[in-house]
Each structure stands twice: as structure tokens, then as C-alpha cells.
Design a protein around this motif. Structure first.
Motif, PDB file in Angstrom:
ATOM      1  N   LYS A  36      -7.765  -3.712   6.586  1.00  0.00           N
ATOM      2  CA  LYS A  36      -6.839  -2.565   6.141  1.00  0.00           C
ATOM      3  C   LYS A  36      -6.038  -2.507   7.478  1.00  0.00           C
ATOM      4  O   LYS A  36      -6.675  -2.436   8.566  1.00  0.00           O
ATOM      5  CB  LYS A  36      -7.539  -1.474   5.818  1.00  0.00           C
ATOM      6  N   ASP A  86      -8.174  -4.882  -3.146  1.00  0.00           N
ATOM      7  CA  ASP A  86      -8.328  -4.420  -1.790  1.00  0.00           C
ATOM      8  C   ASP A  86      -8.058  -5.606  -0.628  1.00  0.00           C
ATOM      9  O   ASP A  86      -8.581  -6.804  -0.910  1.00  0.00           O
ATOM     10  CB  ASP A  86      -9.631  -3.831  -1.549  1.00  0.00           C
ATOM     11  N   GLN A  87      -7.506  -5.317   0.409  1.00  0.00           N
ATOM     12  CA  GLN A  87      -7.496  -6.295   1.294  1.00  0.00           C
ATOM     13  C   GLN A  87      -8.790  -6.341   2.267  1.00  0.00           C
ATOM     14  O   GLN A  87      -9.119  -5.099   2.294  1.00  0.00           O
ATOM     15  CB  GLN A  87      -6.355  -5.859   2.508  1.00  0.00           C
ATOM     16  N   GLY A 108       0.868  -1.185   0.060  1.00  0.00           N
ATOM     17  CA  GLY A 108       0.094  -0.102  -0.101  1.00  0.00           C
ATOM     18  C   GLY A 108       0.833   1.368   0.068  1.00  0.00           C
ATOM     19  O   GLY A 108       2.046   1.163   0.265  1.00  0.00           O
ATOM     20  N   GLN A 120      -3.357  -1.470   2.379  1.00  0.00           N
ATOM     21  CA  GLN A 120      -4.698  -1.665   1.908  1.00  0.00           C
ATOM     22  C   GLN A 120      -4.743  -2.638   0.911  1.00  0.00           C
ATOM     23  O   GLN A 120      -6.052  -2.846   0.530  1.00  0.00           O
ATOM     24  CB  GLN A 120      -5.318  -0.153   1.646  1.00  0.00           C
ATOM     25  N   TYR A 121      -3.871  -3.051   0.080  1.00  0.00           N
ATOM     26  CA  TYR A 121      -3.977  -3.560  -1.148  1.00  0.00           C
ATOM     27  C   TYR A 121      -3.370  -5.108  -0.707  1.00  0.00           C
ATOM     28  O   TYR A 121      -2.482  -5.425  -0.184  1.00  0.00           O
ATOM     29  CB  TYR A 121      -3.377  -3.090  -2.193  1.00  0.00           C
ATOM     30  N   TYR A 123      -3.519  -5.741  -8.199  1.00  0.00           N
ATOM     31  CA  TYR A 123      -3.648  -5.511  -6.995  1.00  0.00           C
ATOM     32  C   TYR A 123      -5.267  -5.459  -6.406  1.00  0.00           C
ATOM     33  O   TYR A 123      -6.017  -4.759  -7.275  1.00  0.00           O
ATOM     34  CB  TYR A 123      -3.089  -3.941  -6.663  1.00  0.00           C
ATOM     35  N   HIS A 182      -0.968  -7.706  -3.217  1.00  0.00           N
ATOM     36  CA  HIS A 182      -0.339  -7.815  -4.617  1.00  0.00           C
ATOM     37  C   HIS A 182      -0.551  -9.452  -4.792  1.00  0.00           C
ATOM     38  O   HIS A 182       0.085 -10.189  -4.335  1.00  0.00           O
ATOM     39  CB  HIS A 182       1.003  -7.416  -4.328  1.00  0.00           C
TER      40      HIS A 182
END
Length: 847
Positions: free
Chosen positions: A223, A219-220, A166, A208-209, A217, A211
Motif C-alpha cells: 500500500k 488489495d495491493q 484507492g 491500497q487497491y 478491485y 483496479h
């Protein structure tokens, strides 16, 4: 801006986030637990992985910590820059799926600028953000950061490949152009650029992402916030220090080091200042690493410690400090850090011993090694390629204990290179020689294919001394299965065996053997009984050591032999005679209690529930054997043991000694061997009683004390006579005064008994004002000694005794050093003393 000590600042940070609902996490050990990807804990977040990956749910999803850390990837820069350190502290606040940027940024601004907290000038603060991260820019402006103090940088995205990632935002403090190392119009003169004006103090990562492996990418679901603030960096601002090293974390160490030098001061010149910084940094790193269980060695973390200690010692040498000294700085480190990290002071003695032992090992070869290194540097300077050969660099490593990096750094300082490929080739050649030296061990390896194809297995008949009907299932000779063998080396597999769990029997045949026939397998009963006694006694010894010395004591290795046992264990100090006696008495007490030895086959998990000690990680399979001796000892063990402790008979410790830094060794005997040992000692006592002519054993000590007193009186008489003789010789020696340039010199080989006599003559010379320079040498038992002393006139000429002795010592095969007014050296080539004296006189004549 508040003026805070390091302890006050650290505690203020933790208190701030505690007030904001965070759980204070104690600093973890520098040695990673269950993380093979790290050699050292190198950041605060390194200890939080288990929370961020979801494998462990924290009690509180808001966490703060001050984490001790080590990084050694750019060790060569330590001391040469304002901020590089191997050991440092990382202050951090973490959110595991709780708050995000809307809280993290305002809290950072509040802590930095609020008069209640640090109270830094707002106009001095800047930040960088990822250009696409408009949310962070918005939150910063809302918190109070001026828009023109927010810099957009493409580098502000934290991403290490597959996994969480992120944008991040970094906070900088403007130290002013007067502290900068680039011009005001330099393109790097901005927050985030390569300059010394804008000091990075805090990094906040918005994880927040995710990979993905395909490069995308997403979104998690949760976060996270991960931050890191360099304690030393912010402290340099709070204490108005030009670099981290002028803060209260380092200056006490530097001042203590100054007192060990011959008047050198921090800040007087660049070279000495760098040396002071290196020493201060390295002693912090090794003190904390050893406190957490790391020990110097030739690999891994141990190699890093060895390199740091030796690098510090070399810089001590450059400051004129002689001998081991780094260990004396441990209490200084401990007192500085005690408020938050009591472990250094708690283990002060152990840490000092480890460092001192390592220093003394290095000091034993340091003078000779440095002389050789100087020669190599001079040789390389004269060469066309300005390179130290790989062979020479390897000799420094192999013979004198200089890690390659130390040779490389010394060469680099002199503007030279080192042939790394050549060094690696020499190292590989040494490994090949070691492999060849193992000889037969390699031939055993060649049998694996045949042996692995054997399907037949033996049954191990435990606690049986003889198997009269063992059927021979397989015979292997020269890596081949055969039906018959005669007069050869062979490997045999029987259907059952009393020998061991392994189904292989390596034998030298003196009679023919045939597959399918039955043979008698018989154990050497006396040997097996000796092994049983030693092994069971080893378990009792381990338990006794933990009871007497403390549960921090752990087994580090052992040898069980029919005639004796050897047990290596961790310990901070040598055992006292009282401790040795207590351990010995406790083991014997358990022997005389006649405790049944119980064995249980179970799983490792059940074994741990039973309280069994698991000595070596990864050693055990799905099933383990737990050996219990009542409630006194319980261990995982697959070896042979007594049925009852009383079968051991008696236990006697024969020695307790050091085998390495932080490791001790006990050797002991049991049963018949213990009786024989005690009987021999009793016989020795009888002989001593006869020799000192006493009627009772109880009077032996008094008689010896009387003899020692008589001997001491005789020695004093001898010393007095020797002093008279030396004074007489001094009269003859001091009459022979030579001229060397503007200086008078007394230089000769004296007929005395070594260095002590030479020092006494030098003292006589000082009090008599006999000449400007004294050069005295002596030969004794094939060894050479030399002492050089200068008066003030010689010193005013620019001469230094230490420089003169270094010129002379190699000529008679030695090394040495000392102060400007006096130095001494020893060597192995007394035939070179005359030439050495001539060389000194020639050097004096040049001035």
C-alpha cells in the motif's frame, strides 16, 4: 499562523518530512523522461511512477519533494480566476510500501496546526473523506479534527481505470464567507463544493487497491501514499492574499510589469488585472520550461511555449507595452525562485535570448495582426451568426502567426464564436497542397510493394571506388520487374556495390541494360573524397565545440557535402570571435596530429561503454558502427570517413550564425576548398591594400580608421546642413495652421527624408507652441511615414495620438502606435497619405 515567504514555506515542508525519515527528492525536469504519456511533468507523483510500479527500488521508501509542474489544459482560465496557473509547484510526501494512513493523516495535521510548523487555526480546517473509508474518518478524529469538520463525499475515490487506486482525503481551509462567491445558504457552500470560501490545500491518496481489467478491485500487496499540496494556494493563506497572484511568487513580476506600462496599476480594473496575471504566470512557465530544454516551435511542447509567449505579448499590448518585453522579466522570476531553483538565474542569458527572439518574430506581425483581428471581430459582430469564419481564423494563423487559441479567446471575450471546423478544413487543405508540391516524392512511395518483394540483396564494398564486375540482379521500371530497360527511369539492384548500404540505384538510362549481365560501377572519386574530408571534419568539429563551449553543447543537425560542411548545435549565446578561433585551431591541431580513424562494428550497449556519442534516439539498430579518432572523438556513425585525420588537410570556419532559438550553425570548408577560400581572402586583402593606398598589409587597419574618421566628420556636416534645411522648412510648414473644431491643427505632407526628419520637425513644433495638433507625413523611396503629436489642450479633449495613428495607418497600408501625446506609423502606400490626413482631421473635428 506563521507569516512565511515562499522560500521559507517550501523549505519548512521539506524539513518537516525530512525529520520524519523522508528522503528529499530534487525537483525533476519539466520535460518527462521515458514517459510518452505526458507532455509535461504535471504533478509530484508523475516523477515517482518508476518507484510505485516497482521498476526502480528507491534508496529510501519515504520520499518528499517540491516538484515544479506545468498544466495547460485550461489555459484560457489563467488570469480570470484566483487559482488557475500554467506553472505551479506541488509539495508532496510519498510512501512506497512503507507507512499508510495511520501516519500520513496525523503528520498532515501536525504540519498544518503545530506552532512549531505552520500553526494554522484548527477551527479553520476541514476535510472530506470517502463515505466507506471509515478508517480515515477515525484517524482524522483521533488526530484532532472535529467530527463536524469531516465531510463525506462520493467523489473522494482516486481511480483512473486499470491499475492502482484507492480512497483519498482532501483538506480545506475556511477563508470565511466574506471571501466567498456564493451565498451563505447556497447548496455548494461547504468544504468540497464549488465555492471560493473553502480552499482545497492538500490531497492525500491511499493507494491500497488494484483496479483489474474485469472491473474488480483487489488489495495491493504494497500500500502506498501519494500526496499533493499546492504551494501557491497555502502561501496565499500564510500571506493573507486574496488570490495566488498577491503572494511574493507573483507580485514582484507584476510590479516589474507595471513599470513597463504607461502608468497602469494592478487592481485598478478587471481587464488590466487579468492581463497582469496572465503575463506573470506565463513568464514563470516559459522561463522554467526553457531552462529545462524546451524551445518554441510549431508542435508539442514547443507550440505550448510559443502560445504562452504570444498570449503574454498580446496582454502586454493591451496594457500599452510596445515591443518585446517578456524577456526582461526573466531575472525577476529567477531571483524569486533562486533559493530552490537556481536554473533560471544560471541560464538567464539563454532564456532571455530565446524569449526575446520569439517575441520579436511575433512583434513583427503583431500590429497588423491585431488590426486585422479587430476588423474580424467587428465584422463578426455585425453578422447574423456572430461567428469568425474558419477561413479568416486560418489567415490569422498562417499569415500573422496567431495560434487558433488566441483568436478563439479574443472572440470569446467579445461574445463571439469561431468556426473551428472551417479552420480545420483550411489547415487540412494546406497540408494537401504541401503534399502535392512534393510531387515525385509520392511516386517513389508507390514503388514499395514491388521493391519489398525483391529478395536479392547487395553487398556494400566499403572504401572501394570501382567495382568492375557488378552483376545486375533486378530491374524495376514503372513499379514492375523487367528483364531489360532502355532510355527509361529505372531502379537497379546489383550483387555488390561501392555506392552505399542501400541496395537500390535510381538511374536515368542512356543505354540499354539487361538483367544478369555484369557492369562497371564507378564512384566519382573527387566527390567521395570531398565527402570523407567533410564528414571526418564534422566529427572533429563536434568534439572541439564540446571542449571549448562545454559538454552541454549537442549536435542538432548537420549536412556533409563534398564542397563544405554545415553543423547545427545547441548554444545559449553566439560564439565569440575568440571561441570560433579556438575551435578552428583545435580541429586543425587534430588534423596535423595525423590521428588514425578507427571503425568498430558492435552493439549499441558496447558502443556506449566505449564512450561513443549517440546523437539521435532510436536511430540505431542491433549493430552500430563506432568511429573513433584517438581519444578526442568517438561517435556512432555509418558514413564514409578518412583513414587518417591528416587527409583532411586543413579546416576553415566560414560562418557562425543563428538558425533558431537556442540553436547556432557553423559552416566550414576543408582540403582544396579551404585552400581556395583562404586564397580568395588573401586576394581580397591585396585588393583592399591597393584601394586604401598602403604599402604594407599591416597598415590597412590604421588607414581604414583614418578614412572612417573623415567620413564621420563629413556626416556630421551633412547632419548640420540637413537640420538647417529642416528648420527652414519648418517655418513654412508651421505657418499653415488650420482649425478643426475647437483645436488648431498643422497637417501636411512634408518634403523631408523620412521618419527621422519628421521627428525633428515634431520636436521643433513642441518647443514653439505652433498649434494644438501636429499631423506630418512624408514619402521616401516608395514608403509612407506619419507622425502625430498633441499638446495638453488636445489631450484634455480626450484625444490620443495612438488612437489617431491607428485610424490613419491602414489608409496608407501600414501600422503603428505610440504614447497618448505622440505616435508614429509607417506604410507601403504613400498615395494614401492625403486621405489619411483628412481622416485624422475629421476625427479631431468630432471632439
Amino acid at each position: 499562523m506563521k507569516k512565511l515567504t515562499s522560500s521559507e514555506f517550501r523549505q519548512m515542508f521539506l524539513d518537516f518530512f525530512k525529520d520524519h525519515g523522508h528522503m528529499i527528492m530534487p525537483s525533476a525536469s519539466l520535460i518527462p523522461q521515458d514517459d510518452p504519456t505526458l507532455l509535461w511533468i504535471n504533478s509530484g507523483v508523475a516523477t515517482m511512477k518508476k518507484y510505485f510500479d516497482g521498476s526502480v527500488v528507491p534508496k529510501n521508501h519515504r520520499i518528499t519533494s517540491s516538484q515544479k509542474s506545468i498544466r495547460t489544459n485550461d489555459i484560457e482560465n489563467v488570469g480570470k480566476t484566483a487559482r488557475h496557473q500554467t506553472f505551479f509547484e506541488m509539495l508532496g510526501n510519498f510512501s512506497v510500501g512503507d507507512y499508510f494512513r495511520d501516519e500520513a493523516i496525523p503528520w498532515a495535521w501536525e504540519f498544518l496546526t503545530s506552532p512549531k510548523w505552520l500553526g494554522l487555526p484548527k477551527e479553520k480546517l476541514y476535510c472530506t473523506v470517502y463515505p466507506k473509508d471509515v478508517d480515515s474518518q477515525r484517524v482524522w478524529e483521533k488526530a484532532g479534527m472535529p467530527a463536524d469538520h469531516i465531510v463525506k463525499l462520493e467523489d473522494n475515490f482516486w481511480d483512473i481505470g486499470e491499475g492502482p487506486c484507492g480512497p483519498d482525503t482532501e483538506i480545506f481551509y475556511d477563508r470565511g464567507q466574506e471571501n466567498n462567491d456564493v451565498a451563505e445558504d447556497d447548496p455548494e457552500n461547504f468544504p468540497g463544493g464549488e465555492n471560493a470560501r473553502y480552499l482545497e490545500i492538500w490531497n492525500i491518496v491511499f493507494s491500497q487497491y488494484n483496479h483489474l481489467p474485469n472491473g474488480k478491485y483487489v488489495d495491493q500487496p504494497h500500500k502506498n501514499i501519494d500526496t499533493g499540496m499546492g504551494l501557491e494556494r497555502v502561501l496565499s493563506i500564510l500571506q493573507d492574499a486574496p488570490t495566488n497572484f498577491e503572494t511574493d511568487l507573483f507580485l514582484p513580476i507584476i510590479h516589474a510589469t507595471e513599470e513597463m506600462t504607461d502608468g497602469k496599476k494592478y487592481g485598478e480594473n478587471k481587464e488590466d488585472t487579468t492581463a497582469f496575471k496572465i503575463i506573470a504566470d506565463h513568464v514563470r512557465a516559459v522561463s522554467f520550461a526553457i531552462a529545462d530544454g524546451a524551445l518554441p516551435s510549431n508542435s508539442g511542447r514547443g507550440y505550448v511555449l510559443r502560445r504562452l509567449i504570444r498570449r503574454a505579448d498580446l496582454n502586454g499590448q493591451r496594457l500599452g507595452i510596445k515591443g518585446a518585453f517578456l524577456y526582461k522579466l526573466v531575472p525577476v522570476v529567477g531571483k524569486i525562485m533562486q533559493s530552490h531553483y537556481p536554473e533560471v538565474m544560471d541560464q538567464r542569458g539563454f532564456i532571455e535570448n530565446v524569449i526575446q527572439n520569439e517575441e520579436e518574430r511575433f512583434q513583427a506581425t503583431l500590429d497588423t495582426g491585431l488590426t486585422l483581428l479587430d476588423d474580424l471581430i467587428d465584422k463578426a459582430k455585425k453578422s447574423d451568426d456572430k461567428t469568425i469564419s474558419g477561413k479568416d481564423a486560418f489567415k490569422m494563423f498562417d499569415t500573422y502567426g496567431f495560434p487558433y487559441e488566441l483568436t478563439f479567446e479574443s472572440a470569446q471575450d467579445a461574445g463571439l464564436k469561431v468556426d473551428k471546423k472551417g479552420f480545420d478544413a483550411e489547415m487540412q487543405a494546406q497540408k494537401e497542397r504541401a503534399r502535392k508540391a512534393r510531387g515525385d516524392l509520392q511516386s517513389m512511395g508507390r514503388q514499395d510493394v514491388t521493391l519489398m518483394n525483391i529478395k536479392d540483396k547487395s553487398v556494400f564494398e566499403r572504401d572501394t571506388y570501382e567495382e568492375p564486375h557488378a552483376k545486375l540482379l533486378d530491374i524495376v521500371v514503372d513499379d514492375k520487374l523487367v528483364d531489360k530497360a532502355d532510355g527509361e527511369h529505372a531502379t537497379l539492384v546489383f550483387d555488390k556495390t561501392p555506392f552505399n548500404d542501400q541496395n537500390l540505384h535510381f538511374v536515368d538510362l542512356i543505354l540499354p541494360m539487361e538483367k544478369g549481365k555484369e557492369y562497371i560501377l564507378k564512384i566519382d572519386k573527387e566527390r567521395r573524397e570531398g565527402l570523407r574530408h567533410s564528414h571526418s571534419a564534422t566529427h572533429l568539429l563536434h568534439a572541439a565545440l564540446r571542449q571549448v563551449l562545454g559538454e552541454h553543447t549537442h549536435q542538432a543537425g548537420s549536412l556533409v557535402d563534398p564542397d563544405y560542411l554545415r553543423f547545427d548545435f545547441t548554444a545559449m549565446e553566439p560564439m565569440t570571435p575568440r571561441e570560433i578561433k579556438s575551435v578552428e585551431e583545435l580541429v586543425n591541431q587534430k588534423i596535423w596530429e595525423a590521428i588514425d580513424v578507427k571503425t568498430t562494428i558492435t552493439t549499441p550497449e558496447e558502443g556506449e561503454k566505449m564512450g561513443a556519442l549517440a546523437l539521435f534516439d532510436g536511430k540505431y539498430g542491433d549493430k552500430v558502427r563506432v568511429v573513433q579518432m584517438g581519444d578526442f572523438s568517438s561517435e556512432f556513425c555509418g558514413g564514409t570517413h578518412c583513414d587518417n585525420t591528416n587527409q583532411i588537410g586543413i579546416f576553415k570556419i566560414t560562418s557562425e550564425s543563428a538558425v533558431g532559438a537556442g540553436m547556432r550553425r557553423i559552416e566550414a570548408v576543408t582540403s582544396k576548398k579551404a585552400y581556395e577560400y583562404l586564397a580568395n581572402r588573401s586576394g581580397l586583402l591585396d585588393d583592399i591594400q591597393t584601394e586604401v593606398k598602403t604599402t604594407k598589409p599591416d597598415n590597412i587597419i590604421d588607414k581604414i580608421d583614418s578614412l572612417e574618421s573623415d567620413l564621420h566628420d563629413s556626416q556630421k556636416q551633412v547632419e548640420a546642413l540637413t537640420k538647417q534645411i529642416n528648420q527652414a522648412k519648418a517655418g513654412q510648414i508651421f505657418d499653415d495652421v488650420k482649425q478643426a473644431g475647437d483645436l488648431t491643427v498643422i497637417a501636411t505632407i512634408a518634403d523631408v527624408n523620412g521618419m527621422n526628419d519628421l521627428r525633428e520637425l515634431a520636436d521643433n513644433w513642441k518647443s514653439g507652441n505652433k498649434s494644438d495638433v501636429l499631423v506630418l507625413a512624408a514619402e521616401n523611396d516608395g514608403k509612407a511615414n506619419m507622425i502625430i503629436s498633441l499638446n495638453q489642450k488636445a489631450l484634455d479633449k480626450g484625444l490620443k495620438a495612438g488612437d489617431l495613428i491607428k485610424k490613419a495607418a491602414p489608409i496608407f497600408g501600414g501600422g503603428g502606435g505610440g504614447r497618448p501625446n505622440m505616435a508614429q506609423a509607417g506604410g507601403k502606400k504613400p498615395e494614401g497619405l492625403n486621405d489619411a490626413i483628412k481622416a485624422v482631421i475629421e476625427e479631431i473635428s468630432k471632439n
